[in-house]
Design a protein around this motif. Structure first.
Motif, short mmCIF file in Angstrom:
data_model
loop_
_atom_site.label_atom_id
_atom_site.label_comp_id
_atom_site.label_asym_id
_atom_site.label_seq_id
_atom_site.Cartn_x
_atom_site.Cartn_y
_atom_site.Cartn_z
N VAL A 122 0.85 -1.20 0.00
CA VAL A 122 0.00 0.00 0.00
C VAL A 122 0.88 1.24 0.00
O VAL A 122 0.64 2.20 -0.74
N GLY A 123 1.93 1.23 0.82
CA GLY A 123 2.86 2.37 0.85
C GLY A 123 3.53 2.60 -0.49
O GLY A 123 3.67 3.74 -0.94
N CYS A 145 1.40 -3.32 -7.68
CA CYS A 145 1.11 -3.31 -6.25
C CYS A 145 -0.32 -3.76 -5.97
O CYS A 145 -0.56 -4.56 -5.06
N CYS A 165 1.04 4.03 -3.02
CA CYS A 165 0.77 5.45 -2.78
C CYS A 165 1.92 6.33 -3.25
O CYS A 165 1.70 7.48 -3.66
N ALA A 166 3.15 5.81 -3.20
CA ALA A 166 4.32 6.59 -3.58
C ALA A 166 4.72 6.38 -5.04
O ALA A 166 5.61 7.08 -5.53
N TYR A 180 2.08 0.98 -9.77
CA TYR A 180 0.82 1.05 -9.02
C TYR A 180 0.00 -0.22 -9.23
O TYR A 180 -0.46 -0.84 -8.26
#
Length: 160
Positions: free
Chosen positions: A107-108, A122, A111-112, A119
């Motif tokens: 998730v981190g 992930c 988001c980055a 994305y």
């Protein structure tokens, strides 16, 4: 090396990872380890876990497959170092924790992420880690049910 020690090493490495590529490498390592543990449980684990263990193997393999394969020296591949499962319950408890941490790390990273490809990798890897963790939790449930049934059988033996 036994599964519990390898899981602990993966958890530490994931916690220490900083940059996105390093975190993605540790996520891949964790999924590969989950796949190896699932495979071992399917072959030599308690019989009531074998179906779920096969499912774990497939899901964790999918988790590896959606990520770019990191360039890791074979000697550094934790899954290849797995020699012993040890206590199935302890291994599964620890593996469930690792898979939860993998989801949080992903998730981190999502988001980055600066690019859409990372994305979506992930997102798919989060899904695979979550489903893998569900399999682990189901195996823990089955072990608890087995132990409960054995306890009842020991207290109330069948009339003979």
């Amino acid at each position: 090396m036994d599964a519990v020690r390898l899981i602990a090493a993966s958890r530490r490495a994931l916690a220490r990872s900083g940059e996105i590529p390093e975190t993605m490498t540790e996520v891949w390592q964790a999924q590969a380890l989950a796949q190896a543990i699932g495979s071992r449980l399917a072959v030599s684990g308690p019989p009531e876990l074998r179906g779920e263990a096969l499912g774990l193997t497939e899901l964790a393999g999918r988790g590896c497959g959606v990520l770019d394969v990191p360039s890791i020296d074979v000697a550094d591949l934790r899954a290849a170092q797995l020699t012993d499962l040890g206590d199935a319950r302890r291994t599964l408890l620890d593996l469930g924790g690792l898979l939860g941490e993998v989801g949080i790390a992903l998730v981190g990273v999502a988001c980055a992420a600066d690019d859409e490809s990372t994305y979506w990798q992930c997102m798919e890897a989060i899904d695979a880690a979550d489903e893998s963790r569900d399999r682990v939790l189901e195996m823990l449930r089955r072990l608890a049910a087995r132990d409960q049934n054995q306890g009842v059988a020991e207290r109330d033996p069948a009339p003979g």
